[in-house]
Scaffold this active site. Sequence first.
Site, PDB file in Angstrom:
ATOM      1  N   SER A  41       0.867  -1.174   0.000  1.00 38.69           N
ATOM      2  CA  SER A  41       0.000   0.000   0.000  1.00 38.69           C
ATOM      3  C   SER A  41       0.901   1.220   0.000  1.00 38.69           C
ATOM      4  O   SER A  41       1.528   1.545   1.009  1.00 38.69           O
ATOM      5  CB  SER A  41      -0.894  -0.016   1.245  1.00 38.69           C
ATOM      6  N   HIS A 154      -3.670  -5.732   2.776  1.00 43.32           N
ATOM      7  CA  HIS A 154      -2.774  -6.737   3.342  1.00 43.32           C
ATOM      8  C   HIS A 154      -3.448  -8.096   3.534  1.00 43.32           C
ATOM      9  O   HIS A 154      -2.820  -9.023   4.051  1.00 43.32           O
ATOM     10  CB  HIS A 154      -2.231  -6.260   4.698  1.00 43.32           C
ATOM     11  N   GLU A 163      -4.751  -2.450   9.204  1.00 41.52           N
ATOM     12  CA  GLU A 163      -3.997  -3.045  10.304  1.00 41.52           C
ATOM     13  C   GLU A 163      -4.675  -2.778  11.649  1.00 41.52           C
ATOM     14  O   GLU A 163      -5.060  -1.641  11.935  1.00 41.52           O
ATOM     15  CB  GLU A 163      -2.565  -2.489  10.354  1.00 41.52           C
ATOM     16  N   GLU A 204       2.508  -9.296   7.022  1.00 40.53           N
ATOM     17  CA  GLU A 204       3.193  -8.727   8.184  1.00 40.53           C
ATOM     18  C   GLU A 204       3.008  -9.573   9.439  1.00 40.53           C
ATOM     19  O   GLU A 204       3.273  -9.127  10.547  1.00 40.53           O
ATOM     20  CB  GLU A 204       2.720  -7.290   8.408  1.00 40.53           C
ATOM     21  N   ASP A 241      -4.221   1.194  11.571  1.00 43.95           N
ATOM     22  CA  ASP A 241      -3.797   1.791  10.305  1.00 43.95           C
ATOM     23  C   ASP A 241      -4.966   1.595   9.353  1.00 43.95           C
ATOM     24  O   ASP A 241      -5.221   0.496   8.875  1.00 43.95           O
ATOM     25  CB  ASP A 241      -2.540   1.116   9.769  1.00 43.95           C
ATOM     26  N   GLU A 285      -3.506   5.691  12.140  1.00 47.34           N
ATOM     27  CA  GLU A 285      -2.656   6.037  11.000  1.00 47.34           C
ATOM     28  C   GLU A 285      -3.510   6.185   9.742  1.00 47.34           C
ATOM     29  O   GLU A 285      -4.419   5.395   9.510  1.00 47.34           O
ATOM     30  CB  GLU A 285      -1.606   4.945  10.807  1.00 47.34           C
ATOM     31  N   ASP A 312       1.012   8.821   6.992  1.00 42.71           N
ATOM     32  CA  ASP A 312       1.906   7.980   6.193  1.00 42.71           C
ATOM     33  C   ASP A 312       1.806   8.406   4.738  1.00 42.71           C
ATOM     34  O   ASP A 312       2.666   9.130   4.238  1.00 42.71           O
ATOM     35  CB  ASP A 312       1.550   6.510   6.371  1.00 42.71           C
ATOM     36  N   LYS A 337       9.474   5.909   6.768  1.00 46.69           N
ATOM     37  CA  LYS A 337       9.850   4.789   5.900  1.00 46.69           C
ATOM     38  C   LYS A 337      10.944   5.292   4.957  1.00 46.69           C
ATOM     39  O   LYS A 337      10.644   6.009   3.991  1.00 46.69           O
ATOM     40  CB  LYS A 337       8.650   4.310   5.081  1.00 46.69           C
ATOM     41  N   HIS A 365       8.532  -0.497   9.098  1.00 46.73           N
ATOM     42  CA  HIS A 365       8.868  -1.498   8.088  1.00 46.73           C
ATOM     43  C   HIS A 365       7.986  -1.298   6.866  1.00 46.73           C
ATOM     44  O   HIS A 365       7.193  -0.372   6.788  1.00 46.73           O
ATOM     45  CB  HIS A 365       8.642  -2.894   8.662  1.00 46.73           C
ATOM     46  N   LYS A 388       7.101   0.304  14.194  1.00 46.24           N
ATOM     47  CA  LYS A 388       6.038  -0.524  13.610  1.00 46.24           C
ATOM     48  C   LYS A 388       6.722  -1.550  12.720  1.00 46.24           C
ATOM     49  O   LYS A 388       7.269  -1.204  11.672  1.00 46.24           O
ATOM     50  CB  LYS A 388       5.104   0.387  12.810  1.00 46.24           C
TER      51      LYS A 388
END
Length: 424
Positions: A41, A154, A163, A204, A241, A285, A312, A337, A365, A388
């Site tokens: 993503s 995900h 998430e 993840e 998230d 997030e 993000d 990131k 990550h 994270k």
Amino acid sequence: MEITEVSAYEVLDSRGQPTLKALVVLSDHSMGLAIVPSGASTGKNEALELRDQDLGRFLGKGVLQACAHVNHAIQEALVGQDPFNQAKIDAILLGLDNTANLSHLGANATLGVSLAVARACSRSLHMPLYNYLGGINARILPTPMLNIINGGAHANNRLDFQEYMIMPLKFESFREALRASVEVYQHLKKMLAESHFSVGVGDEGGFAPDFKNNTEPLEWILKAIEKAGYLPGEQIALALDVASSELYSQEGRYELKSEGKVLESGGLIDYYANLLQKYPIVSIEDGLAEEDYSGWAELTQKLGHKVQLVGDDLFVTNPKLLQQGIKQHLANAILIKPNQIGTLSQTLETMRLAQKSGYACVMSHRSGESEDTFIADFSVAMNTGQIKTGAPTRGERTAKYNRLIEIEKATHGQYLGAKLFERD
């Protein structure tokens, strides 16, 4: 001291896709290696990850072009340079590419080399990477955000949110916080299995059961926290998230498919406000889409004093976008990131701006990871206080956690936990 060799080659990431591994050698024979992660993503303003688009290899995902840039143009430019001048090294990389989003060399090429240079320098000085990057001030062990239920991009289920995370707060050490988190994760796994849900894990490491709506995972996680013997909200809190850019339509609305809702920005903000009243959520997030600036301003004004609001896709680790967000009072934290921006120096610039402006930094990550533990050292070096890096399973995730245990043992560093979320 000078750089004598720069090279790169293809390796595999945790999703079985090719990525770039960079090697830098110094004149004292010190060697630095770095493997570049990859996201599923991604924000539209991220630096470009150069892929070959050759459908005959890795379904077009190969990185031979990026490796070739490292092995030829980048090596020619960096051999003979002082490796300890990281800012100059990164400036050379940016000048060599000379595009706004690193579309010529690829951010995977530039970042791999940039990180490998730093690691080679730390080895040349016989210093741990966190000390080389952060000096004697590197002493804060981060509070982990553990993604234990996956949805969105995900996972292959009905959940809109990407998430569902737990954050261990009231613990004396990183090691104890991680132990508590693992116990919650294992209790959740047992509960899911007993209810005949799949306990296969996503990219993840989180579980991906086909829950019927976006709040059901929160209820299950609260039960798992209690079964593990911990107090929800006090000892272990929740974080989300949403990855809401994935839910955003051209008409400016957000579709929650699992709940049959289509909401304006204000409606989604009210939705979050209700969640905060009912659940011990300390961080959200990407609560709104990356281009929904007016919505972000409203979200921050209404909820920013109650919860951490992490940008993000909104910021993509870019100092210019962060500066714009600061001026407009968007969010109160930023996800870090390095592969979104392309060099270590640019990442540091973004982090300094955030910390100076009162924005929290969350080291992160990507969904396509590797055994490389650079971000674990980086989080301690910069005292981010939060990291994270996925569920406490899968080797590419546990590698980061195990590295943090090593760092804690070596430094006797401080674990902040609940102090990070003390708000008025």
